[in-house]
Motif scaffolding. Sequence first.
Motif, PDB file in Angstrom:
ATOM      1  N   PRO A   3      -2.545  34.422  12.621  1.00  0.00           N
ATOM      2  CA  PRO A   3      -2.928  33.829  11.336  1.00  0.00           C
ATOM      3  C   PRO A   3      -4.410  33.474  11.299  1.00  0.00           C
ATOM      4  CG  PRO A   3      -1.953  32.159  12.719  1.00  0.00           C
ATOM      5  CD  PRO A   3      -1.860  33.448  13.490  1.00  0.00           C
ATOM      6  N   VAL A   4      -4.855  33.069  10.155  1.00  0.00           N
ATOM      7  CA  VAL A   4      -6.220  32.568   9.978  1.00  0.00           C
ATOM      8  C   VAL A   4      -6.134  31.080   9.675  1.00  0.00           C
ATOM      9  CG1 VAL A   4      -8.307  32.653   8.558  1.00  0.00           C
ATOM     10  CG2 VAL A   4      -7.106  34.772   9.150  1.00  0.00           C
ATOM     11  N   TYR A   5      -6.947  30.286  10.384  1.00  0.00           N
ATOM     12  CA  TYR A   5      -7.023  28.848  10.141  1.00  0.00           C
ATOM     13  C   TYR A   5      -8.335  28.541   9.438  1.00  0.00           C
ATOM     14  CZ  TYR A   5      -3.187  28.710  13.413  1.00  0.00           C
ATOM     15  OH  TYR A   5      -1.982  28.934  14.024  1.00  0.00           O
ATOM     16  N   ALA A  54     -10.180  33.606   0.780  1.00  0.00           N
ATOM     17  CA  ALA A  54      -9.063  34.072   1.602  1.00  0.00           C
ATOM     18  C   ALA A  54      -8.656  35.499   1.244  1.00  0.00           C
ATOM     19  CB  ALA A  54      -7.872  33.127   1.446  1.00  0.00           C
ATOM     20  N   GLN A  55      -8.849  35.884  -0.007  1.00  0.00           N
ATOM     21  CA  GLN A  55      -8.452  37.228  -0.445  1.00  0.00           C
ATOM     22  C   GLN A  55      -9.540  38.275  -0.239  1.00  0.00           C
ATOM     23  OE1 GLN A  55      -5.987  37.190  -4.302  1.00  0.00           O
ATOM     24  NE2 GLN A  55      -7.000  35.190  -4.324  1.00  0.00           N
ATOM     25  N   ASN A  56     -10.737  37.833   0.109  1.00  0.00           N
ATOM     26  CA  ASN A  56     -11.856  38.786   0.178  1.00  0.00           C
ATOM     27  C   ASN A  56     -12.740  38.647   1.417  1.00  0.00           C
ATOM     28  OD1 ASN A  56     -11.889  40.180  -2.690  1.00  0.00           O
ATOM     29  ND2 ASN A  56     -11.502  38.003  -3.055  1.00  0.00           N
ATOM     30  N   ALA A  57     -12.451  37.705   2.282  1.00  0.00           N
ATOM     31  CA  ALA A  57     -13.326  37.448   3.430  1.00  0.00           C
ATOM     32  C   ALA A  57     -13.332  38.620   4.408  1.00  0.00           C
ATOM     33  CB  ALA A  57     -12.884  36.181   4.154  1.00  0.00           C
ATOM     34  N   VAL A  58     -14.481  38.819   5.014  1.00  0.00           N
ATOM     35  CA  VAL A  58     -14.647  39.834   6.054  1.00  0.00           C
ATOM     36  C   VAL A  58     -15.166  39.148   7.303  1.00  0.00           C
ATOM     37  CG1 VAL A  58     -15.904  41.905   6.740  1.00  0.00           C
ATOM     38  CG2 VAL A  58     -15.093  41.668   4.389  1.00  0.00           C
ATOM     39  N   PHE A  59     -14.604  39.510   8.453  1.00  0.00           N
ATOM     40  CA  PHE A  59     -15.025  38.908   9.716  1.00  0.00           C
ATOM     41  C   PHE A  59     -15.608  39.994  10.602  1.00  0.00           C
ATOM     42  CE2 PHE A  59     -11.479  36.417   8.051  1.00  0.00           C
ATOM     43  CZ  PHE A  59     -12.104  35.195   7.920  1.00  0.00           C
ATOM     44  N   PRO A  60     -16.938  40.095  10.643  1.00  0.00           N
ATOM     45  CA  PRO A  60     -17.590  41.151  11.418  1.00  0.00           C
ATOM     46  C   PRO A  60     -17.121  41.166  12.868  1.00  0.00           C
ATOM     47  CG  PRO A  60     -19.180  40.012  10.027  1.00  0.00           C
ATOM     48  CD  PRO A  60     -17.904  39.231   9.938  1.00  0.00           C
ATOM     49  N   GLY A  61     -16.829  42.359  13.355  1.00  0.00           N
ATOM     50  CA  GLY A  61     -16.416  42.514  14.743  1.00  0.00           C
ATOM     51  C   GLY A  61     -14.917  42.467  14.945  1.00  0.00           C
ATOM     52  N   ILE A  62     -14.182  42.106  13.901  1.00  0.00           N
ATOM     53  CA  ILE A  62     -12.721  42.032  14.015  1.00  0.00           C
ATOM     54  C   ILE A  62     -12.106  43.172  13.223  1.00  0.00           C
ATOM     55  CG2 ILE A  62     -10.670  40.647  13.554  1.00  0.00           C
ATOM     56  CD1 ILE A  62     -12.322  38.192  13.906  1.00  0.00           C
ATOM     57  N   GLU A  63     -11.288  43.968  13.887  1.00  0.00           N
ATOM     58  CA  GLU A  63     -10.658  45.095  13.224  1.00  0.00           C
ATOM     59  C   GLU A  63      -9.474  44.629  12.394  1.00  0.00           C
ATOM     60  OE1 GLU A  63      -9.607  48.047  16.036  1.00  0.00           O
ATOM     61  OE2 GLU A  63     -11.660  48.393  16.727  1.00  0.00           O
ATOM     62  N   GLY A  64      -9.200  45.356  11.352  1.00  0.00           N
ATOM     63  CA  GLY A  64      -8.041  45.062  10.538  1.00  0.00           C
ATOM     64  C   GLY A  64      -8.373  44.187   9.349  1.00  0.00           C
ATOM     65  N   ILE A  66      -7.276  23.596  14.622  1.00  0.00           N
ATOM     66  CA  ILE A  66      -7.839  24.833  14.095  1.00  0.00           C
ATOM     67  C   ILE A  66      -8.651  25.583  15.117  1.00  0.00           C
ATOM     68  CG2 ILE A  66      -7.943  23.895  11.780  1.00  0.00           C
ATOM     69  CD1 ILE A  66     -11.084  23.904  12.357  1.00  0.00           C
ATOM     70  N   ALA A  67      -8.761  25.068  16.310  1.00  0.00           N
ATOM     71  CA  ALA A  67      -9.558  25.728  17.318  1.00  0.00           C
ATOM     72  C   ALA A  67      -8.924  27.035  17.766  1.00  0.00           C
ATOM     73  CB  ALA A  67      -9.739  24.824  18.524  1.00  0.00           C
ATOM     74  N   VAL A  68      -7.646  27.197  17.545  1.00  0.00           N
ATOM     75  CA  VAL A  68      -6.928  28.280  18.189  1.00  0.00           C
ATOM     76  C   VAL A  68      -5.820  28.795  17.307  1.00  0.00           C
ATOM     77  CG1 VAL A  68      -7.357  27.382  20.470  1.00  0.00           C
ATOM     78  CG2 VAL A  68      -5.338  26.648  19.247  1.00  0.00           C
ATOM     79  N   THR A  69      -5.323  29.978  17.622  1.00  0.00           N
ATOM     80  CA  THR A  69      -4.031  30.371  17.107  1.00  0.00           C
ATOM     81  C   THR A  69      -3.014  29.611  17.924  1.00  0.00           C
ATOM     82  OG1 THR A  69      -3.991  32.224  18.641  1.00  0.00           O
ATOM     83  CG2 THR A  69      -4.752  32.677  16.420  1.00  0.00           C
ATOM     84  N   LEU A  70      -1.985  29.113  17.288  1.00  0.00           N
ATOM     85  CA  LEU A  70      -1.093  28.164  17.945  1.00  0.00           C
ATOM     86  C   LEU A  70      -0.280  28.802  19.053  1.00  0.00           C
ATOM     87  CD1 LEU A  70      -0.001  26.125  14.839  1.00  0.00           C
ATOM     88  CD2 LEU A  70      -1.743  25.619  16.518  1.00  0.00           C
ATOM     89  N   ASP A  71      -0.188  30.123  19.082  1.00  0.00           N
ATOM     90  CA  ASP A  71       0.533  30.789  20.164  1.00  0.00           C
ATOM     91  C   ASP A  71      -0.172  30.612  21.502  1.00  0.00           C
ATOM     92  OD1 ASP A  71       1.261  33.471  17.905  1.00  0.00           O
ATOM     93  OD2 ASP A  71       2.531  31.790  18.483  1.00  0.00           O
ATOM     94  N   ASN A  72      -1.427  30.212  21.472  1.00  0.00           N
ATOM     95  CA  ASN A  72      -2.218  30.119  22.703  1.00  0.00           C
ATOM     96  C   ASN A  72      -2.478  28.682  23.125  1.00  0.00           C
ATOM     97  OD1 ASN A  72      -2.480  32.904  22.857  1.00  0.00           O
ATOM     98  ND2 ASN A  72      -4.223  32.901  21.467  1.00  0.00           N
ATOM     99  N   PHE A 121     -17.054  31.459  11.913  1.00  0.00           N
ATOM    100  CA  PHE A 121     -15.732  31.699  12.491  1.00  0.00           C
ATOM    101  C   PHE A 121     -15.849  31.927  13.992  1.00  0.00           C
ATOM    102  CE2 PHE A 121     -17.140  36.051  11.688  1.00  0.00           C
ATOM    103  CZ  PHE A 121     -16.627  36.771  12.749  1.00  0.00           C
ATOM    104  N   ASP A 122     -14.739  31.672  14.678  1.00  0.00           N
ATOM    105  CA  ASP A 122     -14.640  31.874  16.118  1.00  0.00           C
ATOM    106  C   ASP A 122     -13.378  32.689  16.375  1.00  0.00           C
ATOM    107  OD1 ASP A 122     -14.403  31.796  18.836  1.00  0.00           O
ATOM    108  OD2 ASP A 122     -14.143  29.632  19.000  1.00  0.00           O
ATOM    109  N   SER A 123     -13.539  33.873  16.942  1.00  0.00           N
ATOM    110  CA  SER A 123     -12.407  34.765  17.190  1.00  0.00           C
ATOM    111  C   SER A 123     -11.991  34.766  18.657  1.00  0.00           C
ATOM    112  CB  SER A 123     -12.766  36.189  16.757  1.00  0.00           C
ATOM    113  OG  SER A 123     -13.889  36.659  17.493  1.00  0.00           O
ATOM    114  N   THR A 124     -12.453  33.782  19.420  1.00  0.00           N
ATOM    115  CA  THR A 124     -12.185  33.762  20.855  1.00  0.00           C
ATOM    116  C   THR A 124     -10.703  33.924  21.166  1.00  0.00           C
ATOM    117  OG1 THR A 124     -14.097  32.320  21.199  1.00  0.00           O
ATOM    118  CG2 THR A 124     -12.461  32.415  22.964  1.00  0.00           C
ATOM    119  N   TYR A 125      -9.877  33.267  20.415  1.00  0.00           N
ATOM    120  CA  TYR A 125      -8.447  33.245  20.729  1.00  0.00           C
ATOM    121  C   TYR A 125      -7.621  34.111  19.782  1.00  0.00           C
ATOM    122  CZ  TYR A 125     -10.325  29.277  23.216  1.00  0.00           C
ATOM    123  OH  TYR A 125     -11.091  28.483  24.021  1.00  0.00           O
ATOM    124  N   TYR A 126      -8.303  34.902  18.976  1.00  0.00           N
ATOM    125  CA  TYR A 126      -7.575  35.706  17.999  1.00  0.00           C
ATOM    126  C   TYR A 126      -6.920  36.915  18.658  1.00  0.00           C
ATOM    127  CZ  TYR A 126      -6.438  38.785  14.186  1.00  0.00           C
ATOM    128  OH  TYR A 126      -5.764  39.618  13.330  1.00  0.00           O
TER     129      TYR A 126
END
Length: 485
Positions: free
Chosen positions: A75-77, A129-139, A12-18, A65-70
């Motif tokens: 996806p969201v883990y 999952a249907q309502n979460a907001v992640f400050p600093g992340i667009e979209g 879960i540390a990363v998006t799997l593409d990375n 949350f950690d968006s380093t690799y987003y």
Amino acid sequence: MKGPKVLAAALIAVTLDNVQALQRKRDTSRADIQYQAHYFQQKINHFPENKLPYAKDNFTQRYYFDSTYYKPGGPVYLYISGETSATNGLGVILENRYYGASYPFNTSTTDQLAFLTTAQTIADNSYFAQNAVFPGIEGDLTAPGTPWILYGGSLAGAQTAFSIKKYGDVLYGGIAASAPIHVVVGYPEWYNPIQKYAPQECVNRINNIVDKFDALVAKKQTAAIKQFKALFGLEVLTDNRDFASAIADPIGNPGFYLSNTWQELNWNSTYGSRDFFYFCGNVSNIDAPKEISDVDYALSKYTNGEPWVGLGGYADYIKKHTLPLCSSGDYNSHDCWGTQNKSAWADISNTATRSYVYTSCTEQWAFPKGKYNKVPASPDLNVYNSFGDFNFSANRLAFVDGDQDVWNGLCYHSPLAPARRQTSDLHPELFITGSGHHWDSYGILNVDAEPQFIREAHLWEIRTVKQWLQRAILLYSITEYLPEY
């Protein structure tokens, strides 16, 4: 189901593409990095039809949350935190209701605990999952428009499985590690992996000592029983059940203990402890000083001159290493090994222990009948087992278990489960030889440097989720061109 204080999983540390990029990063779990806490307004009661109060009220639920690799479109883990307080995390960690900083109320009375149920907890995951907001992340990253992949170990593993089964239309997939999907009243099978895999000389010596003591109890040899307790420095424990818990503390049990036990072993030395093996080393020591080895004969007159082999080392370890874990020095206290304390059980303060006890027992001292809620005389096991029990199945739900896990008797790969388990893309499963309690929860960024059996498990998990996500991309791209009805 005693959980880790720090949650770090390579998956879960990363998006799997990375994954490859991550392996070039610093070789660390990044558990030393502090993350900002965020707070979500969660419903206290997702099911107002149950006629309980607080139908429209919310409580503050903590998440990290950690968006380093987003990257946009990723996806969201979601790491299900389970019966621990969330501290550091990678990906997204949602703290379980009634733990850490996520209590709906200032106290935990029987009525207030009415909302600590499996149904309410997994509904939290779907609603978040249907309502979460992640400050600093667009979209918009909410589900189901964005694939959410859940991961949980132990109780959180079961919550992951239940979440995917119940809310598969919202939550895209999940990995349930060491997930107890079957419940029973009483669980002596907890000791089976220890009996089988622990150092056998140690196991045999302890079994023989316990058998001899049980014989003294059966014959009501009061003087011998008192002498035996004194060897461990525990003559103050008049209740034999409390005494048994105290001297079994280094081994552990399905409830509560103070030591680092077999369950706390781990392939990753950052999180694990070798105390269990130190304990066994004392019991099996053939070079102990004479004053210790002589203790083996202290009770031999009750066994026709036969020594209690290993007793000296066993008692010495308890006195030197286990008793100091009782910080107050009052071995009869509720915080140590004294269970016959009605007032202590009835303390309604918010604690992880009280929340865990509420979900795992029917102790009337702790939870007297309230206005809206009461614990049953015997638990209704069907409420939990009706999700699927040993035949549990849901699309894009992976079960991962370890053969040396003390909880495996209640998991997907239990010896009691159907003999044949067949893995597939939609219903993958993995049984890790040599693994303990959700050992795949622990990782380092350089997956190739992990022990073989853990490395291959993590690579399998990565492949599994990547397959799911590839299907999700295809599915989502197809639906863009489907006509509306």
